[in-house]
Design a protein around this motif. Structure first.
Motif, PDB file in Angstrom:
ATOM      1  N   ASN A  87       3.759  -7.228  -3.627  1.00 13.80           N
ATOM      2  CA  ASN A  87       4.525  -5.988  -3.636  1.00 13.80           C
ATOM      3  C   ASN A  87       5.420  -5.881  -4.858  1.00 13.80           C
ATOM      4  OD1 ASN A  87       4.514  -4.072  -1.079  1.00 13.80           O
ATOM      5  ND2 ASN A  87       3.837  -6.103  -0.505  1.00 13.80           N
ATOM      6  N   LEU A  90       3.200  -5.063  -7.740  1.00 12.84           N
ATOM      7  CA  LEU A  90       2.772  -3.668  -7.685  1.00 12.84           C
ATOM      8  C   LEU A  90       3.910  -2.725  -8.065  1.00 12.84           C
ATOM      9  CD1 LEU A  90       0.097  -2.303  -6.427  1.00 12.84           C
ATOM     10  CD2 LEU A  90       1.775  -1.407  -4.831  1.00 12.84           C
ATOM     11  N   VAL A  94       3.796   0.034 -10.987  1.00 12.25           N
ATOM     12  CA  VAL A  94       3.926   1.466 -10.701  1.00 12.25           C
ATOM     13  C   VAL A  94       5.111   2.062 -11.445  1.00 12.25           C
ATOM     14  CG1 VAL A  94       4.534   3.073  -8.875  1.00 12.25           C
ATOM     15  CG2 VAL A  94       2.762   1.413  -8.493  1.00 12.25           C
ATOM     16  N   LEU A 127      -4.379  -8.344   0.645  1.00 14.57           N
ATOM     17  CA  LEU A 127      -2.928  -8.227   0.667  1.00 14.57           C
ATOM     18  C   LEU A 127      -2.225  -9.040  -0.419  1.00 14.57           C
ATOM     19  CD1 LEU A 127      -2.294  -8.181   4.488  1.00 14.57           C
ATOM     20  CD2 LEU A 127      -2.087  -6.311   2.886  1.00 14.57           C
ATOM     21  N   THR A 133     -10.432  -6.393  -1.360  1.00 12.65           N
ATOM     22  CA  THR A 133     -11.815  -6.696  -1.007  1.00 12.65           C
ATOM     23  C   THR A 133     -12.561  -5.395  -0.748  1.00 12.65           C
ATOM     24  OG1 THR A 133     -10.964  -8.644   0.097  1.00 12.65           O
ATOM     25  CG2 THR A 133     -13.272  -8.104   0.446  1.00 12.65           C
ATOM     26  N   HIS A 144     -11.992  -5.743  -5.945  1.00 10.78           N
ATOM     27  CA  HIS A 144     -11.446  -4.873  -6.988  1.00 10.78           C
ATOM     28  C   HIS A 144     -10.139  -5.486  -7.471  1.00 10.78           C
ATOM     29  CE1 HIS A 144      -9.108  -1.401  -8.528  1.00 10.78           C
ATOM     30  NE2 HIS A 144     -10.268  -1.098  -9.049  1.00 10.78           N
TER      31      HIS A 144
ATOM     32  N   GLY B  22       2.900   4.796  -6.185  1.00 12.17           N
ATOM     33  CA  GLY B  22       1.660   4.222  -6.698  1.00 12.17           C
ATOM     34  C   GLY B  22       0.468   5.086  -6.350  1.00 12.17           C
ATOM     35  N   MET B  26      -1.675   6.073  -9.639  1.00 11.31           N
ATOM     36  CA  MET B  26      -2.893   5.322  -9.933  1.00 11.31           C
ATOM     37  C   MET B  26      -4.076   6.256 -10.197  1.00 11.31           C
ATOM     38  SD  MET B  26      -2.288   2.179 -10.071  1.00 11.31           S
ATOM     39  CE  MET B  26      -1.385   0.751  -9.464  1.00 11.31           C
ATOM     40  N   ASP B  28      -7.631   5.979  -9.735  1.00 12.95           N
ATOM     41  CA  ASP B  28      -8.802   6.230  -8.886  1.00 12.95           C
ATOM     42  C   ASP B  28      -8.597   5.672  -7.488  1.00 12.95           C
ATOM     43  OD1 ASP B  28      -9.036   3.575  -9.186  1.00 12.95           O
ATOM     44  OD2 ASP B  28     -11.129   3.550  -9.761  1.00 12.95           O
ATOM     45  N   PHE B  30      -9.770   3.220  -5.737  1.00 16.42           N
ATOM     46  CA  PHE B  30      -9.573   1.795  -5.478  1.00 16.42           C
ATOM     47  C   PHE B  30      -8.150   1.355  -5.815  1.00 16.42           C
ATOM     48  CE2 PHE B  30     -14.093   2.364  -6.287  1.00 16.42           C
ATOM     49  CZ  PHE B  30     -14.616   1.849  -5.119  1.00 16.42           C
ATOM     50  N   ASN B  31      -7.669   1.809  -6.984  1.00 20.71           N
ATOM     51  CA  ASN B  31      -6.303   1.448  -7.365  1.00 20.71           C
ATOM     52  C   ASN B  31      -5.286   2.046  -6.402  1.00 20.71           C
ATOM     53  OD1 ASN B  31      -6.601  -0.109  -9.814  1.00 20.71           O
ATOM     54  ND2 ASN B  31      -7.517   1.734 -10.648  1.00 20.71           N
ATOM     55  N   LEU B  33      -5.798   2.671  -3.226  1.00 23.61           N
ATOM     56  CA  LEU B  33      -5.826   1.868  -2.001  1.00 23.61           C
ATOM     57  C   LEU B  33      -4.981   0.610  -2.164  1.00 23.61           C
ATOM     58  CD1 LEU B  33      -9.480   1.985  -0.750  1.00 23.61           C
ATOM     59  CD2 LEU B  33      -7.455   2.580   0.522  1.00 23.61           C
ATOM     60  N   GLN B  34      -5.109  -0.008  -3.346  1.00 23.82           N
ATOM     61  CA  GLN B  34      -4.328  -1.229  -3.588  1.00 23.82           C
ATOM     62  C   GLN B  34      -2.845  -0.955  -3.398  1.00 23.82           C
ATOM     63  OE1 GLN B  34      -4.972  -4.305  -5.534  1.00 23.82           O
ATOM     64  NE2 GLN B  34      -7.000  -4.015  -6.364  1.00 23.82           N
ATOM     65  N   ALA B  35      -2.379   0.139  -4.017  1.00 22.55           N
ATOM     66  CA  ALA B  35      -0.960   0.462  -3.904  1.00 22.55           C
ATOM     67  C   ALA B  35      -0.596   0.740  -2.453  1.00 22.55           C
ATOM     68  CB  ALA B  35      -0.635   1.674  -4.775  1.00 22.55           C
ATOM     69  N   THR B  37      -2.107  -0.066   0.516  1.00 23.78           N
ATOM     70  CA  THR B  37      -2.216  -1.142   1.507  1.00 23.78           C
ATOM     71  C   THR B  37      -1.052  -2.104   1.453  1.00 23.78           C
ATOM     72  OG1 THR B  37      -4.519  -1.084   0.935  1.00 23.78           O
ATOM     73  CG2 THR B  37      -3.816  -2.785   2.455  1.00 23.78           C
ATOM     74  N   LYS B  38      -0.813  -2.660   0.269  1.00 23.72           N
ATOM     75  CA  LYS B  38       0.201  -3.715   0.174  1.00 23.72           C
ATOM     76  C   LYS B  38       1.577  -3.178   0.526  1.00 23.72           C
ATOM     77  CE  LYS B  38      -2.309  -5.336  -3.738  1.00 23.72           C
ATOM     78  NZ  LYS B  38      -3.518  -5.655  -2.990  1.00 23.72           N
ATOM     79  N   SER B  77      -8.306  -0.633   4.841  1.00 22.79           N
ATOM     80  CA  SER B  77      -8.424  -0.368   3.412  1.00 22.79           C
ATOM     81  C   SER B  77      -9.766  -0.835   2.866  1.00 22.79           C
ATOM     82  CB  SER B  77      -7.321  -1.093   2.650  1.00 22.79           C
ATOM     83  OG  SER B  77      -6.094  -0.679   3.128  1.00 22.79           O
ATOM     84  N   SER B  78     -10.185  -2.033   3.311  1.00 23.72           N
ATOM     85  CA  SER B  78     -11.477  -2.534   2.837  1.00 23.72           C
ATOM     86  C   SER B  78     -12.595  -1.594   3.262  1.00 23.72           C
ATOM     87  CB  SER B  78     -11.740  -3.936   3.391  1.00 23.72           C
ATOM     88  OG  SER B  78     -10.876  -4.857   2.793  1.00 23.72           O
ATOM     89  N   ALA B  81     -12.570   1.368   1.003  1.00 21.97           N
ATOM     90  CA  ALA B  81     -13.083   1.002  -0.319  1.00 21.97           C
ATOM     91  C   ALA B  81     -14.601   0.845  -0.281  1.00 21.97           C
ATOM     92  CB  ALA B  81     -12.431  -0.298  -0.783  1.00 21.97           C
TER      93      ALA B  81
END
Lengths: 174, 102
Positions: A87, A90, A94, A127, A133, A144, B22, B26, B28, B30-31, B33-35, B37-38, B77-78, B81
């Motif tokens: 986090n 990230l 951001v 995470l 994944t 990714h 995020g 971001m 696209d 995938f990016n 989703l990364q922002a 999810t976490k 999220s997976s 994706a």
């Protein structure tokens, strides 16, 4: 996820695990150690285990040992540190005006064979800092990666993304 | 006690706000989703922990909620994706293509 031939058949530790997970969920949901609640919980968990234990194939990958609880705790500790790092990482990306990302899809290989092990590994990767994944096909995970260093191959990616998690997970999962 | 709880609530909300930022910044799916999810996972956990400090009687149910969030959030999220990739959305790759499969 595909089932793998190396998964052992259901044994009594498997049923014991289903029983204790049910009981733990019961105790947490009732939120008390009152004797009546506990007796009811034991009866219900036993019924659930006897009726549905066979269906809980997800638990078959568990490696039973006396040290397993400690391995689970050390995995959880490592996982939460990674989650917080993810986090902060990230947040920094951001908030940076230049948005420093270098996304790529990479493949990594896992030695874990059980569905539960692969699921937990995939979840952990999702995470942790900068990785998500995307797909699991047999022993390959498609990941990714937000900031992929240029020129990374499968071995380096495996080493950097999943090796530490896999070490922790393989101590209590197949 | 209640001060720690309030601080954790604010921290959790801050992480979720950063996750939303995020999501906007971001490039696209995938990016994004990364922002999402976490930030959503840690933000929710921090909020739950904050509630736990403010209402100590609720901790057992909060642990159950946290467990379910931890299990289901990354799976969701997976799945998104995976669906995006199967639908043919190519991830934006800035660098040279890496790995055996793109």
């Amino acid at each position: 996820m595909e089932h793998t031939a190396d998964i052992p058949p259901l044994s009594w530790p498997h049923y014991l695990l289903v029983f204790f997970v049910s009981l733990l969920l019961w105790v947490l949901l009732t939120g008390t150690f009152d004797r009546q609640e506990l007796v009811a919980g034991v009866l219900v968990s036993a019924a659930v285990t006897l009726l549905f234990g066979r269906r809980f194939e997800i638990f078959t990958g568990f490696r039973f040992s006396w040290l397993a609880p400690f391995h689970i705790l050390s995995y959880l500790g490592y996982f939460f540190v990674a989650l917080i790092r993810a986090n902060l990482d990230l947040a920094a990306r951001v908030l940076a005006p230049s948005l420093p990302i270098n996304p790529a899809l990479v493949e990594i290989r896992t030695g874990l064979k059980s569905p539960l092990g692969r699921m937990l590994l995939a979840n952990s990767i999702t995470l942790t800092p900068g990785t998500l994944t995307v797909d699991v096909v047999d022993d390959r995970l498609l990941v990714h990666w937000v900031y992929c260093p240029p020129g990374t191959d499968l071995h380096q990616a495996t080493e950097r993304i999943s090796a530490a998690f896999e070490r922790h997970l393989s101590r209590f999962l197949i | 006690m209640s001060l720690i709880g309030d601080i954790l609530l604010v921290v959790g909300c801050a992480f979720i706000a950063l996750g939303s930022l995020g999501l906007l910044r971001m490039p696209d799916v995938f990016n994004r989703l990364q922002a999402g999810t976490k930030a959503a996972t840690l933000g929710t956990l921090a909020v739950l922990l904050g509630i736990g400090f403010n209402h100590p009687g609720w901790w057992a149910k909060l642990v159950v909620i946290a467990g379910f969030v931890l299990f289901t959030n990354p799976v969701g999220s997976s799945s998104i994706a995976r669906a995006a990739r199967k639908a043919g959305i190519k991830p934006r790759v800035l660098a040279r293509k890496i790995g055996t499969d793109g």
